[in-house]
Enzyme design. Structure first.
Site, short mmCIF file in Angstrom:
data_model
loop_
_atom_site.label_atom_id
_atom_site.label_comp_id
_atom_site.label_asym_id
_atom_site.label_seq_id
_atom_site.Cartn_x
_atom_site.Cartn_y
_atom_site.Cartn_z
N HIS A 1 -2.92 7.19 2.63
CA HIS A 1 -3.55 5.64 1.98
C HIS A 1 -4.82 6.02 2.60
O HIS A 1 -4.54 5.59 3.80
CB HIS A 1 -2.21 4.65 2.62
CG HIS A 1 -3.02 3.17 1.92
ND1 HIS A 1 -3.93 3.50 1.14
CD2 HIS A 1 -3.12 2.53 2.60
CE1 HIS A 1 -3.70 1.94 1.21
NE2 HIS A 1 -3.78 1.54 2.30
N ASN B 1 -9.95 0.02 0.04
CA ASN B 1 -8.80 0.31 -0.09
C ASN B 1 -8.22 -0.25 -1.44
O ASN B 1 -8.20 -1.76 -1.61
CB ASN B 1 -8.43 -1.05 1.04
CG ASN B 1 -6.48 -0.68 1.49
OD1 ASN B 1 -5.40 -0.62 0.75
ND2 ASN B 1 -5.88 -0.81 2.63
N CYS C 1 0.59 -1.02 -0.29
CA CYS C 1 0.27 -0.03 0.44
C CYS C 1 0.74 1.02 -0.33
O CYS C 1 0.61 2.90 -0.06
CB CYS C 1 -0.94 0.44 1.31
SG CYS C 1 -2.36 -1.16 1.37
#
Ligand code: ACO
Length: 324
Positions: A249, A279, A110
């Protein structure tokens, strides 16, 4: 002397929208559970397109009207590449016909886009290269264990990226702080290759998609990521005073709220679109950048001061201070 600058952005999402209610029909979960703990309402799940397909669509938008031979490199940040090899970036290069571009993938989960952008900025700052594409692209749906409700509801598919060029008369990349801690890597892992080697001893772990210790990851995000942001901003007090927005993020909104509290940066400065995409790992920061540019909150060339922050598996985390 010219400095690297983001001059274009683009995104591409699979059309298939999967809501929390859709998920509650195929697993023991509910809109209430997912929304209250994560802020996620829906995500895109690819039905046919691969990671390279998503990244290619972003690349096509980024190079519109540009002579393809002038693209010096393509970096794709991903942990869900279609093949062990060739890299996703090489597949994109082929699809775009970018025959002068060297291409490589960056896998920092990520944090991938932030690490890839930092890498690209160094290529350009060296003066050896002038123009490159940096794309974050993921089909997290291919990596998930769809029997595990504690992770399956959190992720989504998507891609977005930027054109980075040596066109600015002044520095745009002000400072950065990138970190990794492999000793905590197994807090979030996904085993990849089925090893058919006939001499091999039995596996230590079975291969069943992603496994996550949610509490450990939450604590990591809260402690290490907040510390990273604070350290970098304290080192750059003038930038810090005028900070406009945080592009962090998009894992879940509770994490963003907790980081906001810990860093004492107003919650309104933490832009968010996790509601719509879940996500999307390496695609999340560039997706947020594109959405906010489309909304008019962010404007390329405006000198707005932003901090871009990634954090994720590895463990990896880091931030870049950027003047748009
Ligand atoms: N639907 C319903 N119930 C669920 C679901 C679901 N989808 N998933 C888990 N549960 C249940 C569990 O089985 C458990 O039940 P039990 O108590 O009977 O055993 C219970 O819910 C756990 O609930 P909570 O303790 O309230 O969960 P928590 O507040 O820890 O939230 C979460 C879980 C959202 C995963 C949280 O730990 C978190 O946000 N962690 C960070 C993880 C993350 O965002 N990772 C992203 C990937 S890494 C990255 O991008 C950095």
């Amino acid at each position: 002397h010219l400095y690297p600058q983001i001059t274009r952005v683009a995104k591409y999402l699979p059309s298939n929208i999967v809501t929390n209610d859709d998920l509650s029909k195929i697993m023991d979960t509910s809109d209430e559970w997912i929304t209250s703990r994560t802020g996620i309402k829906e995500r895109r799940i690819s039905q046919q397109e691969s990671t390279a397909d998503l990244a290619t669509q972003v690349g096509l938008k980024l190079i519109e009207g540009i002579e393809i031979e002038t693209i010096d490199f393509i970096i794709v940040a991903t942990m869900t590449g279609d093949y062990g090899t060739p890299s996703t970036a090489c597949l994109v290069q082929s699809n775009l016909g970018a025959d002068q571009a060297f291409s490589l993938d960056v896998n920092a989960a990520c944090s991938g886009f932030v690490f890839a952008l930092s890498t690209a900025e160094k290529f350009l700052s060296s003066g050896k290269y002038q123009r490159g594409l940096v794309i974050g692209a993921e089909t997290m749906s291919t990596m998930l264990n769809w029997e595990d409700r504690s992770t399956a509801v959190l992720f989504g598919d998507g891609a977005a990226g930027v054109l980075l060029e040596n066109t600015s008369k002044e520095p745009r990349f002000i400072d950065e702080l990138l970190r990794s801690d492999g000793t905590r890597g197994m807090a979030l892992f996904a085993k990849k290759n089925l090893n058919n080697n006939p001499f091999k001893l039995p596996d230590k772990e079975t291969s069943e998609g992603m496994k996550m210790d949610g509490k450990k990851i939450f604590d990591f995000a809260l402690r290490d990521v907040s510390k990273n942001i604070i350290e970098l901003l304290e080192k750059n007090p003038d930038f810090s005073k005028e900070l406009d927005y945080c592009l962090a993020h998009q894992a879940n909104s509770r994490i963003l709220e907790a980081i906001s509290k810990k860093t004492k940066i107003a919650n309104e400065k933490f832009l968010s679109n996790v509601h719509f995409y879940g996500n999307t790992s390496a695609a999340s920061v560039p997706l947020l950048l594109v959405d906010e540019i489309e909304k008019g909150t962010l404007v390329l060339g405006s000198h707005q001061k932003v901090i871009m922050t990634g954090y994720g598996a590895g463990l990896t985390w880091g931030s870049i201070l950027l003047k748009l």
